[in-house]
Every structure is written in structure tokens, then in C-alpha cells.
Design a protein around this motif. Structure first.
Motif, PDB file in Angstrom:
ATOM      1  N   PHE A 160       0.801  -1.222   0.000  1.00 46.42           N
ATOM      2  CA  PHE A 160       0.000   0.000   0.000  1.00 46.42           C
ATOM      3  C   PHE A 160       0.839   1.280   0.000  1.00 46.42           C
ATOM      4  CE2 PHE A 160      -2.826  -3.299   1.682  1.00 46.42           C
ATOM      5  CZ  PHE A 160      -3.881  -3.160   0.785  1.00 46.42           C
ATOM      6  N   GLY A 161       1.961   1.260   0.683  1.00 50.07           N
ATOM      7  CA  GLY A 161       2.837   2.424   0.636  1.00 50.07           C
ATOM      8  C   GLY A 161       3.442   2.621  -0.741  1.00 50.07           C
ATOM      9  N   LEU A 162       3.849   1.510  -1.363  1.00 46.13           N
ATOM     10  CA  LEU A 162       4.388   1.561  -2.722  1.00 46.13           C
ATOM     11  C   LEU A 162       3.337   2.062  -3.698  1.00 46.13           C
ATOM     12  CD1 LEU A 162       6.447   0.864  -4.973  1.00 46.13           C
ATOM     13  CD2 LEU A 162       5.519  -1.476  -4.922  1.00 46.13           C
ATOM     14  N   TRP A 163       2.128   1.517  -3.603  1.00 42.52           N
ATOM     15  CA  TRP A 163       1.075   1.901  -4.544  1.00 42.52           C
ATOM     16  C   TRP A 163       0.673   3.362  -4.365  1.00 42.52           C
ATOM     17  CZ3 TRP A 163      -1.687  -3.069  -2.578  1.00 42.52           C
ATOM     18  CH2 TRP A 163      -1.028  -4.189  -3.097  1.00 42.52           C
ATOM     19  N   ALA A 164       0.692   3.839  -3.122  1.00 39.21           N
ATOM     20  CA  ALA A 164       0.395   5.254  -2.877  1.00 39.21           C
ATOM     21  C   ALA A 164       1.436   6.137  -3.568  1.00 39.21           C
ATOM     22  CB  ALA A 164       0.362   5.533  -1.378  1.00 39.21           C
ATOM     23  N   ARG A 165       2.707   5.762  -3.435  1.00 41.43           N
ATOM     24  CA  ARG A 165       3.780   6.520  -4.087  1.00 41.43           C
ATOM     25  C   ARG A 165       3.633   6.474  -5.611  1.00 41.43           C
ATOM     26  NH1 ARG A 165       8.999   8.040  -2.751  1.00 41.43           N
ATOM     27  NH2 ARG A 165       8.995   6.841  -0.803  1.00 41.43           N
ATOM     28  N   GLN A 166       3.297   5.308  -6.138  1.00 40.34           N
ATOM     29  CA  GLN A 166       3.181   5.170  -7.589  1.00 40.34           C
ATOM     30  C   GLN A 166       2.060   6.039  -8.153  1.00 40.34           C
ATOM     31  OE1 GLN A 166       2.783   0.870  -7.756  1.00 40.34           O
ATOM     32  NE2 GLN A 166       4.900   0.611  -8.433  1.00 40.34           N
ATOM     33  N   ILE A 167       0.937   6.100  -7.454  1.00 33.11           N
ATOM     34  CA  ILE A 167      -0.164   6.947  -7.927  1.00 33.11           C
ATOM     35  C   ILE A 167       0.222   8.420  -7.836  1.00 33.11           C
ATOM     36  CG2 ILE A 167      -2.527   7.706  -7.458  1.00 33.11           C
ATOM     37  CD1 ILE A 167      -2.336   5.038  -8.917  1.00 33.11           C
ATOM     38  N   ALA A 168       0.902   8.803  -6.762  1.00 36.54           N
ATOM     39  CA  ALA A 168       1.355  10.189  -6.636  1.00 36.54           C
ATOM     40  C   ALA A 168       2.278  10.553  -7.798  1.00 36.54           C
ATOM     41  CB  ALA A 168       2.062  10.394  -5.300  1.00 36.54           C
ATOM     42  N   ASP A 169       3.206   9.658  -8.126  1.00 35.90           N
ATOM     43  CA  ASP A 169       4.119   9.903  -9.248  1.00 35.90           C
ATOM     44  C   ASP A 169       3.358   9.972 -10.567  1.00 35.90           C
ATOM     45  OD1 ASP A 169       6.252   9.923  -7.513  1.00 35.90           O
ATOM     46  OD2 ASP A 169       6.879   7.865  -7.948  1.00 35.90           O
ATOM     47  N   GLU A 170       2.443   9.040 -10.759  1.00 34.72           N
ATOM     48  CA  GLU A 170       1.677   8.978 -12.008  1.00 34.72           C
ATOM     49  C   GLU A 170       0.835  10.233 -12.213  1.00 34.72           C
ATOM     50  OE1 GLU A 170      -2.423   6.813 -12.988  1.00 34.72           O
ATOM     51  OE2 GLU A 170      -0.804   5.372 -12.676  1.00 34.72           O
ATOM     52  N   GLU A 171       0.221  10.704 -11.128  1.00 37.53           N
ATOM     53  CA  GLU A 171      -0.676  11.855 -11.223  1.00 37.53           C
ATOM     54  C   GLU A 171       0.047  13.185 -11.034  1.00 37.53           C
ATOM     55  OE1 GLU A 171      -4.001  11.828 -11.987  1.00 37.53           O
ATOM     56  OE2 GLU A 171      -3.659   9.708 -12.452  1.00 37.53           O
ATOM     57  N   GLY A 172       1.323  13.125 -10.681  1.00 42.40           N
ATOM     58  CA  GLY A 172       2.083  14.351 -10.507  1.00 42.40           C
ATOM     59  C   GLY A 172       1.662  15.164  -9.301  1.00 42.40           C
ATOM     60  N   VAL A 173       1.348  14.463  -8.197  1.00 41.17           N
ATOM     61  CA  VAL A 173       0.963  15.161  -6.970  1.00 41.17           C
ATOM     62  C   VAL A 173       1.994  14.869  -5.881  1.00 41.17           C
ATOM     63  CG1 VAL A 173      -1.492  15.092  -7.543  1.00 41.17           C
ATOM     64  CG2 VAL A 173      -0.507  13.262  -6.145  1.00 41.17           C
ATOM     65  N   PRO A 174       2.088  15.721  -4.863  1.00 41.76           N
ATOM     66  CA  PRO A 174       3.067  15.509  -3.789  1.00 41.76           C
ATOM     67  C   PRO A 174       2.795  14.215  -3.025  1.00 41.76           C
ATOM     68  CG  PRO A 174       2.245  17.764  -3.768  1.00 41.76           C
ATOM     69  CD  PRO A 174       1.373  17.004  -4.716  1.00 41.76           C
ATOM     70  N   PHE A 175       3.885  13.616  -2.555  1.00 44.86           N
ATOM     71  CA  PHE A 175       3.804  12.387  -1.769  1.00 44.86           C
ATOM     72  C   PHE A 175       4.610  12.559  -0.494  1.00 44.86           C
ATOM     73  CE2 PHE A 175       5.707   8.207  -0.655  1.00 44.86           C
ATOM     74  CZ  PHE A 175       4.539   7.523  -0.348  1.00 44.86           C
ATOM     75  N   VAL A 176       3.987  12.227   0.639  1.00 40.92           N
ATOM     76  CA  VAL A 176       4.669  12.239   1.931  1.00 40.92           C
ATOM     77  C   VAL A 176       4.763  10.799   2.413  1.00 40.92           C
ATOM     78  CG1 VAL A 176       4.541  12.938   4.351  1.00 40.92           C
ATOM     79  CG2 VAL A 176       3.928  14.565   2.550  1.00 40.92           C
ATOM     80  N   ASP A 177       5.977  10.309   2.586  1.00 43.35           N
ATOM     81  CA  ASP A 177       6.174   8.924   3.015  1.00 43.35           C
ATOM     82  C   ASP A 177       6.085   8.848   4.535  1.00 43.35           C
ATOM     83  OD1 ASP A 177       6.653   6.258   3.134  1.00 43.35           O
ATOM     84  OD2 ASP A 177       8.558   6.305   2.053  1.00 43.35           O
ATOM     85  N   LEU A 178       4.866   9.009   5.023  1.00 40.78           N
ATOM     86  CA  LEU A 178       4.609   8.993   6.463  1.00 40.78           C
ATOM     87  C   LEU A 178       5.038   7.669   7.081  1.00 40.78           C
ATOM     88  CD1 LEU A 178       3.360  10.350   8.942  1.00 40.78           C
ATOM     89  CD2 LEU A 178       1.107   9.607   8.130  1.00 40.78           C
ATOM     90  N   ASN A 179       4.851   6.587   6.350  1.00 41.80           N
ATOM     91  CA  ASN A 179       5.232   5.265   6.835  1.00 41.80           C
ATOM     92  C   ASN A 179       6.716   5.211   7.174  1.00 41.80           C
ATOM     93  OD1 ASN A 179       6.064   2.182   6.004  1.00 41.80           O
ATOM     94  ND2 ASN A 179       4.004   2.275   6.880  1.00 41.80           N
ATOM     95  N   GLU A 180       7.543   5.716   6.293  1.00 36.91           N
ATOM     96  CA  GLU A 180       8.994   5.684   6.493  1.00 36.91           C
ATOM     97  C   GLU A 180       9.441   6.670   7.569  1.00 36.91           C
ATOM     98  OE1 GLU A 180      12.875   4.937   6.531  1.00 36.91           O
ATOM     99  OE2 GLU A 180      11.383   3.738   5.466  1.00 36.91           O
ATOM    100  N   ILE A 181       8.887   7.868   7.560  1.00 34.29           N
ATOM    101  CA  ILE A 181       9.321   8.900   8.510  1.00 34.29           C
ATOM    102  C   ILE A 181       9.076   8.450   9.947  1.00 34.29           C
ATOM    103  CG2 ILE A 181       8.948  11.265   9.309  1.00 34.29           C
ATOM    104  CD1 ILE A 181       8.143  11.957   6.405  1.00 34.29           C
ATOM    105  N   THR A 182       7.874   7.934  10.213  1.00 31.74           N
ATOM    106  CA  THR A 182       7.564   7.506  11.578  1.00 31.74           C
ATOM    107  C   THR A 182       8.279   6.206  11.934  1.00 31.74           C
ATOM    108  OG1 THR A 182       5.431   8.652  11.669  1.00 31.74           O
ATOM    109  CG2 THR A 182       5.707   6.767  13.121  1.00 31.74           C
ATOM    110  N   ALA A 183       8.407   5.285  10.984  1.00 35.63           N
ATOM    111  CA  ALA A 183       9.111   4.026  11.258  1.00 35.63           C
ATOM    112  C   ALA A 183      10.542   4.297  11.714  1.00 35.63           C
ATOM    113  CB  ALA A 183       9.102   3.135  10.024  1.00 35.63           C
ATOM    114  N   ALA A 184      11.201   5.259  11.091  1.00 33.71           N
ATOM    115  CA  ALA A 184      12.570   5.604  11.480  1.00 33.71           C
ATOM    116  C   ALA A 184      12.615   6.127  12.915  1.00 33.71           C
ATOM    117  CB  ALA A 184      13.137   6.637  10.514  1.00 33.71           C
ATOM    118  N   LYS A 185      11.592   6.867  13.311  1.00 29.91           N
ATOM    119  CA  LYS A 185      11.525   7.368  14.691  1.00 29.91           C
ATOM    120  C   LYS A 185      11.341   6.212  15.675  1.00 29.91           C
ATOM    121  CE  LYS A 185       9.529  11.872  13.474  1.00 29.91           C
ATOM    122  NZ  LYS A 185       8.364  12.777  13.623  1.00 29.91           N
ATOM    123  N   TYR A 186      10.480   5.261  15.314  1.00 33.69           N
ATOM    124  CA  TYR A 186      10.264   4.105  16.180  1.00 33.69           C
ATOM    125  C   TYR A 186      11.569   3.337  16.392  1.00 33.69           C
ATOM    126  CZ  TYR A 186       5.137   4.537  15.644  1.00 33.69           C
ATOM    127  OH  TYR A 186       3.831   4.962  15.662  1.00 33.69           O
TER     128      TYR A 186
END
Length: 254
Positions: free
Chosen positions: A178-204
């Protein structure tokens, strides 16, 4: 006297124009974005702690238990879509409730097709009622395109990480589904993407599994308490800053 009246009138008009131009951030998502705000909290409820609401309005329309499919099916997206105005923003974060095989059972009523393709399946609910179910990516695509038609600016976020760890002591990411697919749609549609999954995981990972469980997860491995929601809201704003998004200018100063 006339001069004073003219000045006052201009002041009222300028104030009124400023009020009308105040943009709104609409948020759609699931319980990790808005919850009961008692034991469990969603990050959308704490976003006003980080952004200046004197300059921008925050409208959190996320609903617990919803997927991209049921958020549309229940008419929740139609309501948000009807409110969007040019200059508004739309934050989109789903993924936690999409995983089941889509069908008409209690287990499958939230499920979507996997991936970002345009394939679909028609479900028969009986009594002449049918439902067309699309992929997770196609649902995101529709949110983005409909928001843009209204002149709003969508932003896609990957889902917050669950409190699940692998044998190497790392938080399990959503970067293969789901994180990958969210990024792919953001790239395809040319809209901003925030990788919340990665940012918070690194904090954990800086804290370790025991501390993360004690500090942020009072029950299951998905829903955080208020402190955990605060961490995720901070991650959202940090992600916006990292991509130099215009919303970052509304961040409250320390």
C-alpha cells in the motif's frame, strides 16, 4: 467624517476578502487519522497543534474503519468533494483497512483489489443491488482527479506504520504494497507524496520495540494513543517540509 467611513469600509472589505480566501485542509482516511480521541487518537486530530489555524482551516473527515472503497460507498467522499474550493488542500491516507479480498461478507466488505491497475470486479449484493470494486490505486486516482477538478491540491500520504518488527529489529514497512502503490499513484498523477510510513518508522527504530509499545500503543499494533498521534502529526509536517510543500509555511513557530 466621510473619509473615516471610507477607510472603515475598505477595512471591512479587506477583512472579508481575507476570510474568504482562507484555505482549508481537508483530510480523508481511517482510524489512524481520526479516532475516538479518548484512548486512541488519529494524527489528523493533532495537526492543528502544528499548523497555524489563524491562517488555514483544518477539516478532518477521516472515519474509523473505512477503506478507500467504503469511504466512497457511504457517501463520505461525496460530502468532502462538495465542500472543496479552489485553493484548498486534500490530504489522503488510507491502507489499513484495504487488505481483505473484496466480497459481500463481513470480512470482505471493506476490501479492494490490490495494486494500481484499472481492473475491477462487480459484486452482487442481492435484490438487484451490485457494487463495482476497484483497485486501491484506482480509488486514490479518483480522489486526486476529482479534487483537482474542484481546483483543490491533493497530497497522498503512505499509511502510518504498525507496531510490527522483523527479526533484524526493524519496523516492517509498507513499501511493497500500500505504501508503494500510494507513491506510484502520486508519481503517475504528478501530486506531492509524503512517506509517512517511512518517517515515523525511522523514529520508532530510534526508540526500540519495548519503548514504542509502552509510549504509543496501549492496545493493538495499529492504533496509537495521543502521544503516538502527536508523533505522526509531527511526521506529516516534517514530510511536507522535506518536499518543500507550500503547506509548510503554515507551521507554527516554536
Amino acid at each position: 467624517m466621510l473619509k473615516i467611513q471610507v477607510i472603515l469600509l475598505l477595512g471591512v472589505l479587506l477583512w472579508s476578502f481575507g476570510q474568504q480566501r482562507k484555505p482549508t485542509i481537508y483530510i480523508i482516511g481511517d482510524s489512524t487519522v481520526r479516532n475516538t480521541d479518548q484512548e486512541y487518537w488519529g494524527w489528523g486530530s493533532l495537526l492543528p497543534e502544528f499548523l497555524d489555524t489563524a491562517q488555514i482551516t483544518i477539516a478532518n473527515h477521516a472515519m474509523a474503519g473505512r477503506s478507500t472503497r467504503t469511504f466512497q460507498k457511504e457517501g463520505r467522499w461525496d460530502k468532502v468533494d462538495s465542500l472543496l474550493k479552489p485553493g484548498d488542500y486534500l490530504l489522503i491516507q488510507f491502507g489499513h483497512n484495504e487488505g481483505s479480498r473484496p466480497d459481500t461478507t463481513k470480512q470482505g466488505y471493506r476490501g479492494v483489489l490490490r495494486g494500481i491497475g484499472k481492473d475491477s470486479v462487480v459484486l452482487d449484493w442481492g435484490n438487484g443491488r451490485t457494487e463495482t470494486v476497484y483497485t486501491y490505486g484506482e480509488n486514490l486516482r479518483r480522489f486526486v482527479r476529482q479534487a483537482r477538478r474542484k481546483g483543490a491540491m491533493p497530497i497522498i500520504l503512505s499509511m502510518i506504520p504498525r507496531n510490527q518488527w522483523n527479526q533484524e529489529g526493524r519496523v516492517k514497512r509498507a513499501d511493497r504494497d500500500f505504501g508503494l502503490w500510494a507513491r506510484q499513484i502520486a508519481d503517475e498523477e504528478g501530486v506531492p507524496f509524503v512517506d509517512l510510513n517511512e518517517i515515523t518508522a525511522a523514529k520508532y527504530e530510534q526508540l526500540g520495540p519495548d519503548a514504542v509499545k509502552e509510549k504509543y500503543f496501549p492496545g493493538d499494533h495499529t492504533h496509537t494513543n495521543k502521544a503516538g498521534a502527536w508523533v505522526n502529526a509531527a511526521s506529516v509536517v516534517e514530510g511536507l517540509q522535506a518536499i518543500q510543500h507550500p503547506l509548510a509555511k503554515y507551521r507554527k513557530r516554536p
